[in-house]
Design an enzyme around this catalytic site. Structure first.
Site, short mmCIF file in Angstrom:
data_model
loop_
_atom_site.label_atom_id
_atom_site.label_comp_id
_atom_site.label_asym_id
_atom_site.label_seq_id
_atom_site.Cartn_x
_atom_site.Cartn_y
_atom_site.Cartn_z
CG HIS A 174 5.03 -0.80 -3.09
ND1 HIS A 174 4.15 0.23 -2.87
CD2 HIS A 174 4.54 -1.47 -4.18
CE1 HIS A 174 3.18 0.19 -3.76
NE2 HIS A 174 3.39 -0.83 -4.58
CG ASP A 223 0.61 4.27 -1.51
OD1 ASP A 223 0.99 3.21 -0.97
OD2 ASP A 223 -0.19 5.07 -0.98
#
Length: 428
Positions: free
Chosen positions: A399, A403
């Site tokens: 992450h 995204d």
């Protein structure tokens, strides 16, 4: 003339190995190019072959000892004759058998006639790595069909036999009495279990330690998250069923699912390059090539060989490449080059029956796709309930650079390509 046996160059960034097993004993005859000793690194297991024929004069590095590149392992007297026994472990069962009997056998590995395994060594030659597996699993070599040169039993033959209950598929019908004889094995012990039998302490292999370290490092370093979806494989299975015979006839390789999944992932990576990238310090490295890692389970642990430039391959080339990497992994023949440079990984837990899981990143990669078991489930299609072959997909991603929108979009693109496989064939 004395010839030294030294640790060869092991690959980029690999400087140390562990002596796994000596295939020869002091005094044994050795043929040129014959495997003498097995070395375990944190990535692969490799065999060191003799550079000259002769007699093994001295073993310097014992089994289990850590050695560096260039270290002296032993010495050969070139041209000298040695003991007639070329496979000491295979032809000296009387000393090995009692030691094996002292270890508590696992229920799945118990065979009806473990002592009979060495009996076939006089008629069928067993390669050292294969004999090691036979001894460890108490198999009967006469039940295993050799596919090597002159009928030799290879490590791959033993692994195939393990998958079929200890016998090669062709050899299984010839011994129908083996199953009933093995039935009493799971019975509870008649007396109290000894303290020694309660536990068995075994040193981790270098490969297993490396796997543990890298997986934990990935969890500690990456901001790892997993997103899920499901794919309807009706059209893909129909397409495969229609063309698999023609595909096999033309390309001499089976049309499986992995080529479709590989091509679907590449299409998603091309649209969403962050999933194919990695972090290096405070920089993001975007890869404009697609080296696909394919996770393979082996007796020594999970390895991830790499299919290089998979985007430039045809479906047949992908299938052949994956099949070859799988064979090399199971036979312990992977090189360092086979294991390095991957940009994305596919892990197929479905072959073991997994319905859903969250794969761990293969650092420094930023994405890994988890495939799972195909299972028929009732689905609503155009307002009607229909039975469809469904598979859960899982994308674990870092992450820090990917995204949620990119991750979900990537997985949707993979789903769309698999549900409408003509898109892959037409490059849409």
């Amino acid at each position: 003339m004395t010839v030294e046996i030294r640790v060869p160059v092991l690959g980029e960034s690999v400087t140390e190995a562990t002596v796994g097993q000596w295939f020869k004993q002091v005094g044994d005859s050795i043929a040129k190019d014959e495997p003498i000793v097995e070395l375990e690194t944190d990535k692969v297991t490799l065999e060191v072959n003799a550079t000259e024929s002769g007699r093994l004069e001295e073993i310097i590095a014992a089994e289990g000892e850590d050695v560096e590149v260039g270290a002296l392992l032993g010495q050969i007297v070139a041209g000298a004759s040695g003991n007639a026994s070329a496979k000491p472990k295979a032809e000296a069962p009387k000393e090995d058998a009692p030691k094996q009997a002292e270890k508590p056998a696992k229920p799945a590995e118990v065979k009806s006639e473990p002592a009979a395994a060495p009996a076939s060594s006089g008629s069928v030659e067993t390669l050292p790595a294969a004999q090691k597996l036979i001894d460890e699993n108490n198999l009967n070599a006469s039940d295993i069909r050799g596919t090597g040169k002159d009928g030799r039993i290879t490590k791959g033959d033993v692994l195939e036999a393990l998958e079929n209950g200890g016998k090669s598929p062709a050899a299984a019908p010839s011994a129908p009495s083996a199953a009933p004889a093995a039935a009493p094995a799971p019975a509870a012990p008649s007396g109290p279990r000894s303290e020694e039998a309660r536990e068995e302490r075994v040193k981790m292999t270098r490969l297993r330690k490396s796997i543990a370290s890298k997986l934990k490092e990935a969890q500690n370093t990456a901001a790892m998250l997993t997103t899920y979806n499901e794919v309807d494989l009706t059209n893909l299975m129909a397409l495969r069923a229609e063309y698999k015979d023609l595909f096999l006839k033309k390309h001499e390789v089976k049309l499986g699912f992995m080529s479709f999944f590989t091509k679907a992932c590449i299409a998603g990576l091309q649209e969403l390059p962050a999933v194919n990238a990695e972090i290096d310090g405070d920089q993001i490295i975007y890869k404009n090539y697609y080296h696909m890692g394919v996770a393979v389970g082996t007796p020594n642990g999970l390895v991830v060989p790499v299919l290089r430039d998979a985007d430039q391959m045809s479906f047949a080339e992908v299938e052949k490449g994956i099949a070859e990497l799988g064979r090399k992994a199971r036979d312990g023949k992977l090189s360092m080059a086979d294991m390095q440079g991957g940009t994305f990984t596919i892990s197929n837990g479905g072959v073991y029956g997994s319905l859903m899981s969250s794969p761990i990143l293969n650092a420094p990669q930023s994405g890994v796709l988890g495939m799972h078991k195909i299972q028929e489930r009732p689905m609503v299609v155009d307002g009607e309930i229909k039975i469809r072959p469904m598979m859960y997909l899982a994308l674990s991603y870092d992450h820090r650079i990917i995204d949620g929108k990119e991750a979900v979009t990537f997985l949707v693109r993979v789903k769309e390509a698999l549900e409408d496989p003509q898109r892959l064939l037409l490059d849409l």
